[in-house]
Design a protein around this motif. Structure first.
Motif, PDB file in Angstrom:
ATOM      1  N   LEU A  31       0.853  -1.189   0.000  1.00  0.00           N
ATOM      2  CA  LEU A  31       0.000   0.000   0.000  1.00  0.00           C
ATOM      3  C   LEU A  31       0.884   1.232   0.000  1.00  0.00           C
ATOM      4  CD1 LEU A  31      -3.198   0.613   2.063  1.00  0.00           C
ATOM      5  CD2 LEU A  31      -1.330   2.258   2.217  1.00  0.00           C
ATOM      6  N   ASP A  32       0.579   2.162  -0.882  1.00  0.00           N
ATOM      7  CA  ASP A  32       1.354   3.398  -0.995  1.00  0.00           C
ATOM      8  C   ASP A  32       0.376   4.562  -1.089  1.00  0.00           C
ATOM      9  OD1 ASP A  32       3.391   5.183  -1.261  1.00  0.00           O
ATOM     10  OD2 ASP A  32       3.875   4.690  -3.338  1.00  0.00           O
ATOM     11  N   ARG A  33       0.373   5.426  -0.088  1.00  0.00           N
ATOM     12  CA  ARG A  33      -0.535   6.563  -0.068  1.00  0.00           C
ATOM     13  C   ARG A  33       0.071   7.734  -0.841  1.00  0.00           C
ATOM     14  NH1 ARG A  33      -4.804   5.896   3.247  1.00  0.00           N
ATOM     15  NH2 ARG A  33      -4.698   4.118   4.688  1.00  0.00           N
ATOM     16  N   LEU A  34      -0.748   8.378  -1.663  1.00  0.00           N
ATOM     17  CA  LEU A  34      -0.317   9.511  -2.483  1.00  0.00           C
ATOM     18  C   LEU A  34      -1.220  10.698  -2.181  1.00  0.00           C
ATOM     19  CD1 LEU A  34       0.015   7.521  -5.830  1.00  0.00           C
ATOM     20  CD2 LEU A  34       1.826   7.981  -4.164  1.00  0.00           C
ATOM     21  N   PRO A  35      -1.061  11.342  -1.010  1.00  0.00           N
ATOM     22  CA  PRO A  35      -1.963  12.437  -0.636  1.00  0.00           C
ATOM     23  C   PRO A  35      -1.946  13.598  -1.628  1.00  0.00           C
ATOM     24  CG  PRO A  35      -0.657  11.710   1.244  1.00  0.00           C
ATOM     25  CD  PRO A  35      -0.093  11.045   0.044  1.00  0.00           C
ATOM     26  N   ALA A  36      -0.782  13.883  -2.224  1.00  0.00           N
ATOM     27  CA  ALA A  36      -0.706  14.997  -3.166  1.00  0.00           C
ATOM     28  C   ALA A  36      -1.583  14.757  -4.391  1.00  0.00           C
ATOM     29  CB  ALA A  36       0.744  15.225  -3.594  1.00  0.00           C
ATOM     30  N   PRO A  74       3.031  20.363   8.238  1.00  0.00           N
ATOM     31  CA  PRO A  74       2.040  20.349   7.162  1.00  0.00           C
ATOM     32  C   PRO A  74       2.660  20.699   5.813  1.00  0.00           C
ATOM     33  CG  PRO A  74       1.848  22.356   8.447  1.00  0.00           C
ATOM     34  CD  PRO A  74       2.882  21.519   9.125  1.00  0.00           C
ATOM     35  N   ASP A  75       1.842  20.548   4.767  1.00  0.00           N
ATOM     36  CA  ASP A  75       2.182  20.969   3.409  1.00  0.00           C
ATOM     37  C   ASP A  75       3.395  20.195   2.874  1.00  0.00           C
ATOM     38  OD1 ASP A  75       0.079  22.814   3.629  1.00  0.00           O
ATOM     39  OD2 ASP A  75       1.410  24.294   4.539  1.00  0.00           O
ATOM     40  N   GLY A 131       4.522  10.408  -1.546  1.00  0.00           N
ATOM     41  CA  GLY A 131       3.200  10.689  -2.095  1.00  0.00           C
ATOM     42  C   GLY A 131       2.598  12.001  -1.650  1.00  0.00           C
ATOM     43  N   ALA A 132       3.100  12.599  -0.560  1.00  0.00           N
ATOM     44  CA  ALA A 132       2.513  13.837  -0.045  1.00  0.00           C
ATOM     45  C   ALA A 132       3.201  15.087  -0.570  1.00  0.00           C
ATOM     46  CB  ALA A 132       2.545  13.831   1.486  1.00  0.00           C
ATOM     47  N   ILE A 133       4.168  14.944  -1.459  1.00  0.00           N
ATOM     48  CA  ILE A 133       4.872  16.109  -1.991  1.00  0.00           C
ATOM     49  C   ILE A 133       4.097  16.647  -3.185  1.00  0.00           C
ATOM     50  CG2 ILE A 133       7.053  16.964  -2.925  1.00  0.00           C
ATOM     51  CD1 ILE A 133       8.426  14.584  -1.609  1.00  0.00           C
ATOM     52  N   PRO A 134       3.660  17.905  -3.154  1.00  0.00           N
ATOM     53  CA  PRO A 134       2.904  18.462  -4.292  1.00  0.00           C
ATOM     54  C   PRO A 134       3.711  18.404  -5.587  1.00  0.00           C
ATOM     55  CG  PRO A 134       2.736  19.889  -2.367  1.00  0.00           C
ATOM     56  CD  PRO A 134       3.776  18.866  -2.049  1.00  0.00           C
ATOM     57  N   GLU A 135       2.995  18.296  -6.709  1.00  0.00           N
ATOM     58  CA  GLU A 135       3.655  18.109  -7.991  1.00  0.00           C
ATOM     59  C   GLU A 135       4.507  19.327  -8.377  1.00  0.00           C
ATOM     60  OE1 GLU A 135       5.209  16.487 -11.208  1.00  0.00           O
ATOM     61  OE2 GLU A 135       4.044  15.451  -9.663  1.00  0.00           O
ATOM     62  N   ASP A 136       4.063  20.540  -8.033  1.00  0.00           N
ATOM     63  CA  ASP A 136       4.859  21.714  -8.410  1.00  0.00           C
ATOM     64  C   ASP A 136       6.186  21.740  -7.651  1.00  0.00           C
ATOM     65  OD1 ASP A 136       3.512  22.152  -6.032  1.00  0.00           O
ATOM     66  OD2 ASP A 136       3.421  24.322  -6.313  1.00  0.00           O
TER      67      ASP A 136
END
Length: 727
Positions: free
Chosen positions: A128-133, A242-243, A258-263
């Protein structure tokens, strides 16, 4: 027949000349005898890479037999010389590498989904791999027995809102999903997931259509506990920071990006700092090194123990345990395992009293990786990590560099700092030069200011952020980690600010269209030749290096790119931009076409091109390439088109592209790329200057991940002959 005196004299001179050449070669290899073992993993890797590059099984067999024959011939004819033994070993390693990867591909064979399907099934969660971004969760599933038609292992993406609580590795779930075979490269030169899926035994990919139902929680064992603890730790870090700062902190501790925003991800890539986001040798070195230093300092507090016990050996063992624990904590992905193996070899060298880092240890690490995971050789992770460490160690082996950068007695602090900064800058420049061809080959982009950015980013991450994060996690046990989390957040904010600043600078990254495989092979071979030899022999590596770079710079860029489903077509304009057939495409498709065309400019609409005429269903255009005008026709909707008008338009066109089956009466002058044709060829790269077509099928050939996928036959389609000038 008797030879005349003149002939005898000529033959004698030729034999004498050959003898002198052989003597010179033996002298050179004698001077380089300590370096010869370093070429064993290089030859093994060459055999592995050749197996991937050659398309047909008969060519793989010919490579193995020819290399083995050369090896035996060198042993038989060499009469004990060092050159003959080196040639025999090198050729034997090439044969072994090709046989090793062929056997590995057959050994990991697993069923692959034949065609797209929608199914409701019960499956066990393998990973399982969570991708919050992205607002998604990625699952690797193994269906329960009795779930007919499904491969034994596949990957599924689930929207976060459709994810059930309590799902963890080992749990059993029920879900309805659409599954498709692992996708091949959309066009020649694009990313190909099919071989990656094959070696990971993933038989399908897909997306959940309904909410996931948890039928049974995970059975508690050490694997599920470790996976659950890793997920919990990642969430804890993201709650403390956060963020994007929390996403990067989680990536450093658990490998979860997965939580790092694409930009922010894109800024890190453009700035040459993306390597900091994936757990690699840098992170393992920091963990192992910090553990060793702390262990030595603590053990040295007991004088009796310091006098009687081998503290260095104990500290090395502590560092090894920390490295293994960190590898498990970050998910034990293959790249991390490779770095851990290399780190353990370095620790073994320290324990044996050897230098901490030598090219022989690097070669031993690469050899272990190739024997365990030969498919890793063609991946960017393996190439980037070993290219960086080879560049660093080879630079440090240079006597001139060591002499210039060595500390002087009585030297002031300012000079020492300046010398250290100069060494760091030089190392960064050499590493960037070593990594740039690999980044251009795989990602079509390389950062130009990465060396300067890494001078700040690597010490900041290694000596500030990671220690602060480790301290904060320890203090969280008693609820006092807040101040350290704040400091770590400031360090990460500085890192992100640096990435965005460098990425926004003019010319921050260089882009190159798809590099030919031959050019890349010359660059890699020349770079290894420069790094692994020590005598004047190394200068010969400049020739293939320069030739490969020149080849890559002048390689023709295809004027047209067509995806394997026929839905998307891109044309490279005269000013280097990309025009897309369909206005509504995803970011992935647009970025893929831009990278392959070597531009990051915003794509144009096809109808804005001079000479283009489009409506909702068809697009026609006239472009000039290769000294002639080409007429293009493409469908861009699923609606029927009047057969008479379509047939007339086909006859006036040189090239017709469609995602549907076109009637037999549609007969363009040169190329008809409709659905049946593209099902056999895959995506197309069309060079109009030379009238040539490259296909995905050419590279896929008879590799097992292609042969087992009936949806994409990928057989060699009959391509049209090169058009004549008068057409």
């Amino acid at each position: 027949m008797e030879l005349s005196p003149g002939q005898t004299g000529a033959a004698g001179r030729a034999r004498a000349a050959l003898g002198r050449v052989a003597g010179d070669v033996e002298s050179l290899l004698e001077a380089e005898r300590e370096q010869l073992p370093l070429w064993i993993p290089a030859a093994l890797g060459a055999g592995i890479a050749a197996w991937f590059a050659l398309p047909r099984a008969v060519e793989w067999a010919a490579l193995i037999l020819a290399s083995a024959g050369i090896s035996l011939a060198a042993l038989a004819m060499g009469r004990g010389g060092r050159a003959a033994r080196a040639a025999a070993i090198a050729a034997g390693c090439v044969a072994l590498g090709a046989a090793l990867i062929w056997a590995r591909a057959e050994r990991v064979a697993a069923p692959v989904l034949g065609r797209p399907m929608v199914a409701t099934f019960t499956a066990r969660v393998v990973d399982l791999d969570r991708l919050p971004a992205r607002g998604a969760v990625r699952l690797v599933l193994a269906p329960e027995r009795g779930e007919g038609g499904l491969p034994p292992r596949f990957r599924l993406s689930v929207d976060e809102e459709n994810m059930a609580d309590g799902v963890a590795p080992g749990a059993r779930i029920r879900v309805r999903a659409r599954l498709v075979p692992p996708p091949t490269a959309a066009v020649p030169g694009a990313y190909d997931f099919a071989p990656v899926a094959w070696f990971q035994r993933i038989g399908a990919t897909g997306r959940a259509l309904d909410p996931v139902v948890l039928e049974a929680p995970a059975v508690a064992d050490w694997r599920t506990r470790l996976a659950s603890w890793r997920i919990g730790l990642s969430r804890h870090i993201q709650a403390a920071l956060p963020d994007a700062e929390g996403g990067i902190a989680a990536a450093l501790a658990t490998g979860d990006t997965g939580a790092i925003p694409e930009d922010d991800n894109e800024a890190m890539r453009r700035a040459g700092l993306a390597h900091l986001l994936s757990v690699s040798g840098l992170h393992l070195t920091a963990v192992v090194g910090a553990t060793m230093v702390m262990a030595l300092r603590l053990l040295a507090l007991w004088p009796g123990l310091a006098l009687r016990a081998p503290l260095v050996l104990i500290a090395a063992a502590a560092g090894a345990l920390a490295g293994i624990a960190y590898t498990l904590m970050t998910g034990a992905e293959v790249p991390t395992v490779r770095s851990c193996v290399a780190a353990l070899l370095v620790l073994l060298g320290i324990a044996l009293g050897r230098d901490a880092m030598t090219l022989r240890l690097v070669a031993a690490g690469a050899l272990v990786v190739m024997l365990l995971w030969p498919e890793a050789v063609i991946g960017p992770s393996f190439q980037l990590s070993f290219a960086a460490i080879i560049a660093i160690v080879a630079l440090g082996d240079q006597p001139l560099v060591r002499a210039r950068l060595a500390a002087r007695e009585g030297e002031g602090r300012g000079r020492r700092i300046a010398r250290a900064l100069a060494g760091l800058l030089l190392t960064g420049l050499v590493v960037e030069a070593a990594l740039a061809p690999i980044a251009l080959y795989h990602f079509h982009r390389a950062g130009l200011y990465g060396a300067l950015a890494n001078i700040v980013a690597i010490p900041l991450t290694t000596f500030v952020v990671m220690p602060l994060e480790a301290g904060a996690l320890l203090l969280d046990a008693i609820g006092l980690g807040g101040p350290l989390w704040w400091l770590a957040g400031q360090g990460l904010r500085l890192l992100l600010g640096l990435a965005h600043l460098v990425a926004a600078m003019p010319g921050a990254s260089a882009m190159l269209p798809a590099m030919p495989g031959g050019a890349f092979a010359l660059v890699v071979g020349g770079g290894l030749w420069l790094a692994l030899w020590r005598t004047r022999l190394r200068r010969w590596g400049l020739a293939p290096l320069i030739l490969g770079m020149a080849w890559a710079a002048v390689a023709p860029v295809p004027a047209l790119l067509v995806t394997g489903d026929g839905r998307h077509m891109a044309m490279r304009t005269a000013d280097g931009r990309v025009a897309l057939l369909r206005a509504r495409v995803g970011d992935y498709v647009q970025d893929m076409f831009g990278e392959l065309a070597g531009t990051d400019e915003t794509a144009l609409a096809f109808e804005t091109l001079p000479g283009a005429l489009c409506n909702a269903d068809l697009c026609a255009a006239t472009i000039r390439r290769g000294g002639r005008n080409w007429r293009l026709l493409a469908t861009r909707s699923a609606y029927p088109v009047a057969i008479g008008a379509l047939v007339r338009a086909c006859r006036e066109a040189d090239i017709v592209v469609s995602d549907r089956r076109l009637p037999r009466t549609c007969t363009p002058r040169w190329l008809k790329a409709d659905r049946p044709f593209l099902a056999r060829t895959g995506g197309l790269a069309i060079d109009l200057d030379r009238g040539l077509v490259r296909t995905v099928a050419e590279r896929a050939g008879e590799h097992p991940w292609t042969a087992t996928n009936p949806e994409n036959e990928m057989t060699a389609a009959r391509l049209p002959a090169r058009p004549s000038a008068h057409q």
